[in-house]
Scaffold this motif. Structure first.
Motif, short mmCIF file in Angstrom:
data_model
loop_
_atom_site.label_atom_id
_atom_site.label_comp_id
_atom_site.label_asym_id
_atom_site.label_seq_id
_atom_site.Cartn_x
_atom_site.Cartn_y
_atom_site.Cartn_z
N ILE A 1 0.86 -1.18 0.00
CA ILE A 1 0.00 0.00 0.00
C ILE A 1 0.90 1.23 0.00
N ARG A 2 0.63 2.14 -0.95
CA ARG A 2 1.44 3.35 -1.08
C ARG A 2 0.53 4.57 -1.15
N HIS A 3 0.78 5.51 -0.26
CA HIS A 3 0.02 6.76 -0.28
C HIS A 3 0.55 7.63 -1.42
N PRO A 4 -0.34 8.21 -2.24
CA PRO A 4 0.13 8.99 -3.40
C PRO A 4 0.91 10.25 -3.03
N LYS A 5 0.78 10.71 -1.80
CA LYS A 5 1.48 11.93 -1.39
C LYS A 5 2.72 11.65 -0.53
N VAL A 6 3.19 10.39 -0.59
CA VAL A 6 4.37 9.99 0.18
C VAL A 6 5.40 9.40 -0.77
N VAL A 7 6.66 9.74 -0.56
CA VAL A 7 7.75 9.13 -1.33
C VAL A 7 8.64 8.36 -0.36
N SER A 8 9.26 7.32 -0.86
CA SER A 8 10.18 6.53 -0.04
C SER A 8 11.58 6.61 -0.62
N ARG A 9 12.54 6.75 0.25
CA ARG A 9 13.94 6.81 -0.15
C ARG A 9 14.76 5.89 0.75
N LEU A 10 15.78 5.25 0.15
CA LEU A 10 16.63 4.37 0.92
C LEU A 10 17.36 5.15 2.01
N VAL A 11 17.56 4.48 3.14
CA VAL A 11 18.31 5.07 4.24
C VAL A 11 19.80 4.87 3.98
N ALA A 12 20.57 5.91 4.24
CA ALA A 12 22.03 5.83 4.12
C ALA A 12 22.66 6.13 5.49
N PRO A 13 23.64 5.34 5.91
CA PRO A 13 24.16 4.15 5.21
C PRO A 13 23.10 3.06 5.16
N ALA A 14 23.23 2.19 4.15
CA ALA A 14 22.22 1.16 3.91
C ALA A 14 22.02 0.29 5.15
N ALA A 15 20.76 0.00 5.44
CA ALA A 15 20.41 -0.86 6.57
C ALA A 15 19.23 -1.73 6.16
N SER A 16 19.11 -2.89 6.77
CA SER A 16 18.02 -3.79 6.42
C SER A 16 17.71 -4.71 7.58
N ARG A 17 16.61 -5.42 7.46
CA ARG A 17 16.29 -6.50 8.37
C ARG A 17 16.25 -7.79 7.55
N THR A 18 16.52 -8.90 8.19
CA THR A 18 16.50 -10.20 7.53
C THR A 18 15.21 -10.91 7.88
N VAL A 19 14.48 -11.35 6.86
CA VAL A 19 13.23 -12.08 7.05
C VAL A 19 13.50 -13.56 6.80
N ALA A 20 13.03 -14.40 7.70
CA ALA A 20 13.25 -15.85 7.57
C ALA A 20 12.03 -16.60 8.06
N ALA A 21 11.92 -17.85 7.61
CA ALA A 21 10.89 -18.77 8.11
C ALA A 21 11.57 -19.73 9.06
N TYR A 22 10.88 -20.05 10.15
CA TYR A 22 11.44 -20.95 11.15
C TYR A 22 10.46 -22.08 11.42
N THR A 23 11.01 -23.26 11.64
CA THR A 23 10.23 -24.41 12.10
C THR A 23 11.09 -25.18 13.08
N LEU A 24 10.48 -26.06 13.86
CA LEU A 24 11.26 -26.84 14.81
C LEU A 24 12.18 -27.80 14.06
N ALA A 25 13.37 -27.99 14.58
CA ALA A 25 14.35 -28.86 13.93
C ALA A 25 13.76 -30.25 13.72
N GLY A 26 13.87 -30.76 12.51
CA GLY A 26 13.30 -32.05 12.14
C GLY A 26 11.97 -31.91 11.44
N ASN A 27 11.22 -30.86 11.79
CA ASN A 27 9.91 -30.67 11.17
C ASN A 27 10.01 -30.24 9.71
N GLN A 28 11.18 -29.76 9.31
CA GLN A 28 11.36 -29.34 7.92
C GLN A 28 11.25 -30.51 6.95
#
Length: 303
Positions: A253-280
């Motif tokens: 969802i993007r508001h038409p009156k908002v712009v997005s710009r990358l943060v400097a210095p570059a930063a991010s979060r890591t997204v992962a899926a987790y399950t109990l060991a063996g359940n994979q």
């Protein structure tokens, strides 16, 4: 405890009335039938048949087992059919817990992919933020959880009891009203925004944001706090504050009156899926993890 194979042979002996007839029907030799019935009698601890002339008569213990044999064999057959259906992905259930922006981006694509191919699989979704969602996984409240980490050692949920599947790196962006003096830039340094009023999100994201501002040399003036993405963008559009958020949050969802710009210095979060060991290795879990990988790849290609 007795062997279900012996119960099946017993049921055939009772149905046909003799060891010989049961042997013919089952493709065994008569001595093999006799041996299996002796083994069953040892397990039961009682004789099941007595000879009456050329025929067989059930003992009291045999009468009890004969009454229940069909139910025992039926239950085993049903269990086998249901387990086979699960293994072949004709049925089964997978419970997923995800943070809101993952529920709005990765989950729909992954779920649709599975439901199109395997309509018998039931997929249940609930929302939760890390680290609570990872603890819910450990409690058995879900089978897979989607969580994010900011690349610090103290935030990593991985341990011997959890299997992690990295999905994507989600860069941080700053949201500015379209008329902001820095809106034309490709990226914006946090230090350039030190005098702004800020809109902060969830507790965990806010904590990371405050740390990033401290590293940039200032303490942010946080005037508003909300987890509602639409509210954040509306406040930014109205010119009452600016915000830093992961780009995934703005991807749906993007508001038409908002712009997005990358943060400097570059930063991010890591997204992962987790399950109990063996359940994979459980087929339905394996299927969902692969669908999530594919959904993440689609997001990266579309970025």
């Amino acid at each position: 405890m007795f062997d279900s194979k012996h119960v099946r042979v017993f049921d055939e002996v009772v149905r046909t009335g003799s060891f010989a007839a049961a042997a013919r029907n089952l493709g065994y030799t008569q001595p093999a039938i006799s041996q299996q019935m002796k083994a069953l009698e040892r397990s039961v601890g009682s004789s099941l048949f007595v000879r009456v002339g050329r025929g067989l008569k059930l003992t009291d213990a045999g009468e009890v087992l004969a009454r229940h044999a069909a139910d025992i064999l039926g239950a085993i057959s049903t269990a086998q059919q249901q387990m086979t259906a699960i293994v072949r992905l004709k049925s089964g259930r997978i419970r997923i817990r995800a943070f809101p922006s993952a529920s709005a981006t990765l989950i729909p694509s992954a779920v649709a992919s599975i439901k199109n191919q395997y309509p018998g699989i039931r997929i249940e979704l609930s929302e939760g933020e890390p680290p609570d969602s990872v603890e819910a996984l450990r409690r058995g409240d879900c089978d897979i959880t989607l969580a994010f980490t900011y690349n610090t050692a103290t935030e990593q949920p991985a341990s011997d009891d959890v299997f992690a599947v990295p999905l994507l790196d989600d860069p941080l962006i700053v949201l500015l009203p379209v008329g902001h003096p820095l809106a034309r830039r490709r990226s914006v340094e946090l230090a350039q925004l030190a005098e702004e009023q800020w809109i902060a999100g969830c507790v965990r994201c806010r904590s990371h944001f405050v740390q990033a501002c401290a590293a940039a040399g200032f303490d942010p003036d946080i005037g508003f706090t909300t987890d509602d993405n639409l509210a954040v963008q509306s406040l930014v559009a109205a010119g009452v504050g600016i915000s830093v958020m992961p780009s995934m949050v703005q991807s749906f969802i993007r508001h038409p009156k908002v712009v997005s710009r990358l943060v400097a210095p570059a930063a991010s979060r890591t997204v992962a899926a987790y399950t109990l060991a063996g359940n994979q290795n459980v087929p339905v879990t394996q299927l969902m993890l692969e669908a999530l990988r594919e959904a993440a790849e689609e997001m990266r290609r579309g970025a």
